[in-house]
Design a protein around this motif. Structure first.
Motif, PDB file in Angstrom:
ATOM      1  N   ALA A  94      -3.336 -21.076  -0.013  1.00 16.17           N
ATOM      2  CA  ALA A  94      -1.950 -20.906  -0.473  1.00 16.17           C
ATOM      3  C   ALA A  94      -1.035 -20.555   0.690  1.00 16.17           C
ATOM      4  CB  ALA A  94      -1.892 -19.830  -1.549  1.00 16.17           C
ATOM      5  N   LEU A  95      -1.513 -19.722   1.584  1.00 12.89           N
ATOM      6  CA  LEU A  95      -0.728 -19.330   2.746  1.00 12.89           C
ATOM      7  C   LEU A  95      -0.434 -20.537   3.631  1.00 12.89           C
ATOM      8  CD1 LEU A  95       0.420 -17.038   4.599  1.00 12.89           C
ATOM      9  CD2 LEU A  95      -1.835 -16.962   5.654  1.00 12.89           C
ATOM     10  N   LEU A  96      -1.461 -21.331   3.928  1.00 16.32           N
ATOM     11  CA  LEU A  96      -1.274 -22.494   4.796  1.00 16.32           C
ATOM     12  C   LEU A  96      -0.409 -23.559   4.132  1.00 16.32           C
ATOM     13  CD1 LEU A  96      -4.841 -22.840   6.352  1.00 16.32           C
ATOM     14  CD2 LEU A  96      -2.792 -21.849   7.382  1.00 16.32           C
ATOM     15  N   ALA A  97      -0.540 -23.709   2.822  1.00 18.16           N
ATOM     16  CA  ALA A  97       0.303 -24.681   2.111  1.00 18.16           C
ATOM     17  C   ALA A  97       1.771 -24.283   2.197  1.00 18.16           C
ATOM     18  CB  ALA A  97      -0.146 -24.784   0.656  1.00 18.16           C
ATOM     19  N   PHE A  98       2.054 -22.989   2.053  1.00 21.01           N
ATOM     20  CA  PHE A  98       3.438 -22.519   2.166  1.00 21.01           C
ATOM     21  C   PHE A  98       3.964 -22.724   3.579  1.00 21.01           C
ATOM     22  CE2 PHE A  98       6.811 -19.510   2.927  1.00 21.01           C
ATOM     23  CZ  PHE A  98       7.565 -19.553   1.759  1.00 21.01           C
ATOM     24  N   ALA A  99       3.130 -22.396   4.593  1.00 20.68           N
ATOM     25  CA  ALA A  99       3.560 -22.564   5.976  1.00 20.68           C
ATOM     26  C   ALA A  99       3.834 -24.028   6.305  1.00 20.68           C
ATOM     27  CB  ALA A  99       2.490 -22.000   6.916  1.00 20.68           C
ATOM     28  N   LYS A 100       3.053 -24.912   5.730  1.00 21.63           N
ATOM     29  CA  LYS A 100       3.269 -26.343   5.962  1.00 21.63           C
ATOM     30  C   LYS A 100       4.577 -26.815   5.340  1.00 21.63           C
ATOM     31  CE  LYS A 100       0.992 -30.834   5.485  1.00 21.63           C
ATOM     32  NZ  LYS A 100      -0.247 -31.541   5.045  1.00 21.63           N
ATOM     33  N   ALA A 101       4.860 -26.299   4.159  1.00 18.68           N
ATOM     34  CA  ALA A 101       6.079 -26.711   3.457  1.00 18.68           C
ATOM     35  C   ALA A 101       7.322 -25.993   3.966  1.00 18.68           C
ATOM     36  CB  ALA A 101       5.927 -26.457   1.955  1.00 18.68           C
ATOM     37  N   ASN A 102       7.134 -24.818   4.588  1.00 16.52           N
ATOM     38  CA  ASN A 102       8.262 -23.998   5.052  1.00 16.52           C
ATOM     39  C   ASN A 102       8.015 -23.517   6.480  1.00 16.52           C
ATOM     40  OD1 ASN A 102       9.753 -23.451   2.244  1.00 16.52           O
ATOM     41  ND2 ASN A 102       7.541 -23.198   1.916  1.00 16.52           N
ATOM     42  N   PRO A 103       7.947 -24.446   7.427  1.00 17.80           N
ATOM     43  CA  PRO A 103       7.610 -24.054   8.807  1.00 17.80           C
ATOM     44  C   PRO A 103       8.616 -23.070   9.389  1.00 17.80           C
ATOM     45  CG  PRO A 103       8.440 -26.309   8.728  1.00 17.80           C
ATOM     46  CD  PRO A 103       8.208 -25.889   7.318  1.00 17.80           C
ATOM     47  N   GLY A 104       8.077 -21.982   9.987  1.00 22.43           N
ATOM     48  CA  GLY A 104       8.918 -20.992  10.640  1.00 22.43           C
ATOM     49  C   GLY A 104       9.413 -19.884   9.744  1.00 22.43           C
ATOM     50  N   GLU A 105       9.154 -19.976   8.439  1.00 26.33           N
ATOM     51  CA  GLU A 105       9.667 -18.945   7.536  1.00 26.33           C
ATOM     52  C   GLU A 105       8.800 -17.685   7.573  1.00 26.33           C
ATOM     53  OE1 GLU A 105      10.683 -18.331   2.795  1.00 26.33           O
ATOM     54  OE2 GLU A 105      11.032 -20.287   3.740  1.00 26.33           O
ATOM     55  N   LEU A 106       7.492 -17.857   7.702  1.00 22.39           N
ATOM     56  CA  LEU A 106       6.577 -16.720   7.743  1.00 22.39           C
ATOM     57  C   LEU A 106       6.428 -16.200   9.166  1.00 22.39           C
ATOM     58  CD1 LEU A 106       3.719 -17.966   5.387  1.00 22.39           C
ATOM     59  CD2 LEU A 106       5.614 -16.430   4.823  1.00 22.39           C
ATOM     60  N   THR A 107       6.154 -14.900   9.279  1.00 19.77           N
ATOM     61  CA  THR A 107       5.939 -14.287  10.587  1.00 19.77           C
ATOM     62  C   THR A 107       4.579 -13.594  10.610  1.00 19.77           C
ATOM     63  OG1 THR A 107       7.059 -12.261   9.875  1.00 19.77           O
ATOM     64  CG2 THR A 107       8.389 -13.922  11.031  1.00 19.77           C
ATOM     65  N   ALA A 108       4.027 -13.463  11.816  1.00 19.74           N
ATOM     66  CA  ALA A 108       2.724 -12.825  11.983  1.00 19.74           C
ATOM     67  C   ALA A 108       2.710 -12.031  13.272  1.00 19.74           C
ATOM     68  CB  ALA A 108       1.614 -13.873  11.992  1.00 19.74           C
ATOM     69  N   SER A 109       1.757 -11.087  13.353  1.00 19.04           N
ATOM     70  CA  SER A 109       1.622 -10.271  14.559  1.00 19.04           C
ATOM     71  C   SER A 109       0.174  -9.824  14.708  1.00 19.04           C
ATOM     72  CB  SER A 109       2.564  -9.072  14.501  1.00 19.04           C
ATOM     73  OG  SER A 109       2.637  -8.418  15.766  1.00 19.04           O
ATOM     74  N   GLY A 110      -0.101  -9.165  15.815  1.00 14.32           N
ATOM     75  CA  GLY A 110      -1.447  -8.673  16.085  1.00 14.32           C
ATOM     76  C   GLY A 110      -1.666  -8.298  17.530  1.00 14.32           C
ATOM     77  N   THR A 111      -0.916  -8.927  18.425  1.00 16.65           N
ATOM     78  CA  THR A 111      -1.022  -8.652  19.858  1.00 16.65           C
ATOM     79  C   THR A 111       0.158  -9.323  20.555  1.00 16.65           C
ATOM     80  OG1 THR A 111      -2.523  -8.718  21.763  1.00 16.65           O
ATOM     81  CG2 THR A 111      -2.500 -10.652  20.363  1.00 16.65           C
ATOM     82  N   SER A 112       0.036  -9.509  21.851  1.00 16.87           N
ATOM     83  CA  SER A 112       1.106 -10.110  22.632  1.00 16.87           C
ATOM     84  C   SER A 112       1.197 -11.618  22.405  1.00 16.87           C
ATOM     85  CB  SER A 112       0.858  -9.852  24.116  1.00 16.87           C
ATOM     86  OG  SER A 112      -0.397 -10.407  24.487  1.00 16.87           O
ATOM     87  N   GLN A 113       2.301 -12.216  22.840  1.00 17.88           N
ATOM     88  CA  GLN A 113       2.453 -13.667  22.841  1.00 17.88           C
ATOM     89  C   GLN A 113       1.388 -14.249  23.765  1.00 17.88           C
ATOM     90  OE1 GLN A 113       4.839 -15.315  21.148  1.00 17.88           O
ATOM     91  NE2 GLN A 113       4.750 -17.389  21.977  1.00 17.88           N
ATOM     92  N   GLY A 114       0.581 -15.153  23.240  1.00 20.21           N
ATOM     93  CA  GLY A 114      -0.497 -15.737  24.038  1.00 20.21           C
ATOM     94  C   GLY A 114      -1.749 -14.904  24.070  1.00 20.21           C
ATOM     95  N   GLY A 115      -1.731 -13.722  23.415  1.00 18.75           N
ATOM     96  CA  GLY A 115      -2.923 -12.897  23.330  1.00 18.75           C
ATOM     97  C   GLY A 115      -3.924 -13.485  22.353  1.00 18.75           C
ATOM     98  N   ILE A 116      -5.104 -12.878  22.289  1.00 12.80           N
ATOM     99  CA  ILE A 116      -6.193 -13.493  21.541  1.00 12.80           C
ATOM    100  C   ILE A 116      -5.892 -13.627  20.063  1.00 12.80           C
ATOM    101  CG2 ILE A 116      -7.459 -11.324  21.157  1.00 12.80           C
ATOM    102  CD1 ILE A 116      -8.937 -14.812  21.999  1.00 12.80           C
ATOM    103  N   TRP A 117      -5.214 -12.623  19.454  1.00 13.34           N
ATOM    104  CA  TRP A 117      -4.947 -12.735  18.018  1.00 13.34           C
ATOM    105  C   TRP A 117      -3.835 -13.738  17.745  1.00 13.34           C
ATOM    106  CZ3 TRP A 117      -9.332 -11.407  17.331  1.00 13.34           C
ATOM    107  CH2 TRP A 117      -9.881 -10.155  17.576  1.00 13.34           C
ATOM    108  N   HIS A 118      -2.949 -13.947  18.718  1.00 14.17           N
ATOM    109  CA  HIS A 118      -1.978 -15.036  18.593  1.00 14.17           C
ATOM    110  C   HIS A 118      -2.691 -16.381  18.676  1.00 14.17           C
ATOM    111  CE1 HIS A 118       1.631 -17.409  20.401  1.00 14.17           C
ATOM    112  NE2 HIS A 118       1.506 -17.637  19.110  1.00 14.17           N
ATOM    113  N   LEU A 119      -3.632 -16.514  19.608  1.00 21.51           N
ATOM    114  CA  LEU A 119      -4.387 -17.759  19.730  1.00 21.51           C
ATOM    115  C   LEU A 119      -5.227 -18.024  18.490  1.00 21.51           C
ATOM    116  CD1 LEU A 119      -5.587 -17.643  23.443  1.00 21.51           C
ATOM    117  CD2 LEU A 119      -3.626 -18.857  22.473  1.00 21.51           C
ATOM    118  N   ALA A 120      -5.713 -16.942  17.858  1.00 25.08           N
ATOM    119  CA  ALA A 120      -6.477 -17.115  16.625  1.00 25.08           C
ATOM    120  C   ALA A 120      -5.635 -17.821  15.572  1.00 25.08           C
ATOM    121  CB  ALA A 120      -6.950 -15.755  16.116  1.00 25.08           C
TER     122      ALA A 120
END
Length: 327
Positions: free
Chosen positions: A143-169
């Motif tokens: 459901a999360l991926l379907a929403f992101a596909k239909a609404n690109p850029g609307e959802l936000t995420a975090s976990g570490t720095s830009q380019g850090g491992i959790w961003h790459l995940a």
């Protein structure tokens, strides 16, 4: 991302618990005679900090001198890693060199690489997760991926720095599933702990830290885990869906934590740390600590760890290039 690239990433980064052959015997009788600084490049409260503080405490008990943990955050991990790499290789400054040593130079943050440090011991291998707050509208990864596909850029995420491992995940998973790597916008943070607090506060929609880092908040009901980026369930949270089975791409990704010193550390000092940490890792106390976090005990020789870090660097470089972050 090609299947070959994904499989090489699995082999290099998402390895299961590994146990070293018996240590080769050398003199290995160096011991610190004064306080040691243990640098943690990430904030207090996260998995790197918890593992580092436990290890430092047990080294202090073993050697009878203080091991002072210092959180040197900033620069998307560059500040703390530089503090380790640029120290004198005399055994009195070591620290938690994390998988970001394999990502920072690929994204143009620093010239520092895994060759800038002396690996001493593997401390943890931790697969990523996909977490949402308890009242999130998303009850599944699909459901999360379907929403992101239909609404690109609307959802936000975090976990570490830009380019850090959790961003790459996250970016790697989106790319592997045929979405733009920025279909979910990344909000940089100083590590997993502040990112999860931001998630609870409603500042972001998703966090992608190690599942072990989110374990307590999942069990308390503050967060809900939609996925574990691994091919085997975590014993403490066995019902979290596995991306290896749930996603067509079979995407998985894990980070690692080491104890390392500056490059140029003598073999005598390095093997003394290796032996001391091997003894700690074999204790019931360490096993109980790992179990409390939902993690497994891992171990690896210095030589194998250096080779592992080199393979990780190559594999993650390919992911960084595939998601458009290489500089």
């Amino acid at each position: 991302m090609t299947r070959t690239t994904r499989l090489s990433l699995l082999a290099a980064v998402a390895a299961p618990a590994l146990f070293a052959a018996p240590l080769a015997m050398a003199a290995c009788d160096w011991k610190p005679e004064r306080a040691v600084t243990y640098v943690v490049p990430w904030g207090a409260g996260g998995g790197t900090d918890a593992n580092s503080r436990m290890l430092a405490s047990m080294l202090e008990q073993a050697w009878g001198v203080p091991f002072n943990v210092v959180n040197r955050t900033g620069g998307n991990g560059v500040t703390g890693h530089s503090a380790i790499a640029n120290a004198e290789p005399d055994g009195y400054t070591i620290g938690a060199v994390t998988v970001e040593i394999n990502t920072m130079h690929h994204v143009g943050l620093t010239d520092m690489t895994f060759e800038s440090v002396t690996p001493l011991a593997l401390v943890d291998i931790v697969p990523s997760s996909v977490l949402v707050k308890k009242d999130s509208r998303f009850e599944s990864l699909d459901a999360l991926l379907a929403f992101a596909k239909a609404n690109p850029g609307e959802l936000t995420a975090s976990g570490t720095s830009q380019g850090g491992i959790w961003h790459l995940a996250l970016a790697g998973m989106l790319n592997a599933e045929g979405l733009a790597p920025d279909a979910i916008r990344w909000i940089p943070s100083q590590g997993a702990a502040p990112a999860m607090q931001e998630l609870i506060a409603g500042g972001v929609d998703i966090a992608t830290p190690a599942l072990s880092e989110g374990k307590a908040m999942i069990e308390s009901g503050e967060l809900r885990a939609l996925a574990y980026m691994h091919d085997q369930p975590m014993a403490a949270l066995p019902d979290v869906p596995l991306t290896a089975k749930a996603l067509p791409s079979g995407w998985t990704l894990a980070a690692y934590i080491t104890a390392s010193g500056p490059a140029g550390m003598s073999d005598e000092i390095a093997c003394s740390y290796e032996a001391a940490i091997a003894d700690i890792v074999a204790t019931p106390e360490w096993a109980a600590f790992k179990a409390s976090r939902g993690s497994e005990v891992v171990s690896m020789s210095r030589a194998d760890l250096a080779a592992y870090m080199a393979r990780s660097d190559e594999a993650l470089g390919k992911v960084i290039e595939a998601v458009g972050l290489a500089k």
